[in-house]
Design an enzyme around this catalytic site. Structure first.
Site, short mmCIF file in Angstrom:
data_model
loop_
_atom_site.label_atom_id
_atom_site.label_comp_id
_atom_site.label_asym_id
_atom_site.label_seq_id
_atom_site.Cartn_x
_atom_site.Cartn_y
_atom_site.Cartn_z
N HIS A 92 -10.82 47.52 37.96
CA HIS A 92 -12.15 46.92 37.86
C HIS A 92 -13.28 47.95 37.80
CE1 HIS A 92 -14.99 43.63 38.37
NE2 HIS A 92 -15.55 44.25 39.39
N TYR A 121 -25.05 36.33 43.25
CA TYR A 121 -24.07 35.25 43.11
C TYR A 121 -24.77 33.90 43.24
CZ TYR A 121 -20.32 38.69 43.50
OH TYR A 121 -19.48 39.76 43.28
N ASP A 128 -18.22 44.17 35.69
CA ASP A 128 -18.56 43.23 36.75
C ASP A 128 -19.90 42.54 36.39
OD1 ASP A 128 -17.56 42.51 39.68
OD2 ASP A 128 -19.74 42.69 39.79
#
Length: 380
Positions: A358, A305, A179
């Protein structure tokens, strides 16, 4: 600025736990979804059941003690406190391995792999595969400091991680991540080639498809994953990349909201055959949520982000060290080897994993450990 490395133990105040239980019991719930699946989001009945368990059965003090079995520290780098696990191996041939999590993960993801990586002989392995494990909490996450100014994108975090390894006395080291951890690890492999000897990733964040002619089955799967993500699975990312502050008001005030925001991704991104509890138990899932709730880090963690997409993330150059890749079948977008070539010119190891998603170390610790040992054995 002090270069001290200070011991740290997780110790959430009783008042935080009392407040959590009160908020969970007082939750105002939305109406239920209008479908019999997860297509409108995390189902009401399951989130209610998880929150009842969280309030009335989950034992944070026992889970806190479990996490505190690892040696933890805090040090100040670039004006920010960085929290990290630093578990030294008893084996003299051990090599330092820097492991980085992402969102919505935490150091909790690695609780099943740190012991076997550090002391393989105690877990049926060879001392020749031993690592000193360094596992930091990203800025704005859990027990690391929350940046008070902008500029904390992936390249800067990679620089701070390199400085952390130097402060700990490691002139040469390996790095691994998934990630956001994969993006940070890639940046380390591009920026700190004088000290990082090799990297390993499970997600190729930022790599673009390079299809020539008819897509291969591997490419078709990756393209389908990318389309599904764009159409149905990326709303959280757009919100956190554009308005993390607005999102934070609800998540900081409601533990049920924080739980749903995170747990839905463990349905979407794990290899769980339709339900997260098929691969991770409730305590493990809530341990991870607790690190966000107890530190009030919903907003500060979301800002990675805002800091990175369309900004600093695109400024990472090609990796200048050897690369290992593990392609787990339920990754958001499964890595395609030849798509990686321009960003990762020296791929020495590419493993197609039989299962997992993930959160590789969390979901499939044995496969993760074996692949990490196999790849870095090439570079020792």
């Amino acid at each position: 600025m002090s270069d001290s490395v200070r011991p740290f133990r997780i110790a959430i105040p009783d008042a935080v736990l009392t407040d959590l239980r009160q908020r969970l019991h007082a939750t105002r719930w939305p109406d239920a979804e209008l479908v019999d699946d997860w297509s409108q989001g995390a189902p009401l009945a399951w989130i209610q059941d998880m929150c009842r368990y969280w309030a009335d059965t989950y034992d944070w003090r026992a889970r806190e003690a479990l996490l505190n079995r690892f040696d933890q520290f805090v040090t100040t780098l670039d004006g920010l406190d960085v929290h990290f696990i630093h578990q030294r191996s008893p084996h003299p041939q051990a090599r330092p391995l820097l492991i980085t999590h992402g969102w919505p993960g935490s150091i909790v993801e690695f609780h099943k792999v740190i012991g076997p990586l550090v002391d393989p002989t105690a877990h049926g392995g060879s001392a020749d595969d031993a690592f000193h494990v360094i596992c930091p909490s990203l800025p704005g996450f859990a027990f690391s400091g929350k940046p008070t100014a902008t500029g904390w994108g992936v390249p800067r975090i990679a620089q701070v991680w390199a400085a952390l390894m130097a402060r700990l006395g490691y002139a040469r080291y390996f790095a691994q991540g998934g990630d956001w951890g994969s993006a940070v690890t890639r940046a380390i492999g591009a920026q700190d080639v004088a000290h990082c000897e090799g990297i390993h990733v499970t997600l190729a964040m930022g790599t673009r498809p390079k299809v020539e002619g008819e897509p291969t089955p591997e490419e078709q799967k990756a393209l389908a994953g990318a389309k599904y993500y764009a159409d149905w699975d990326s709303g959280y990312s757009k919100q956190q990349a554009t308005r993390p502050q607005t999102l934070g008001y609800g998540l900081a005030d409601s533990p049920a909201g924080q739980a749903a925001w995170i747990l839905e991704k463990f349905w979407a991104w794990t290899d769980c055959d339709g339900h997260p509890e098929n691969v991770l138990n409730r305590d493990e899932l809530l341990d991870n949520v607790m690190l966000y709730w107890a530190t009030n880090s919903a907003t500060s963690s979301a800002r990675i982000y805002w800091e990175s997409f369309g900004k600093a993330l695109g400024k990472i150059g090609p990796v200048g060290v050897p690369v290992g890749v593990a392609a787990y079948p339920r990754e958001i977008i499964v890595p395609v080897r030849h798509w990686l070539a321009s960003d990762y010119p020296d791929i020495r190891h590419f493993a197609t994993m039989p299962k997992g998603g993930h959160f590789a170390a969390f979901e499939q610790p044995a496969l993760y450990i074996d692949d990490i040992r196999t790849y870095f054995r090439m570079l020792r």
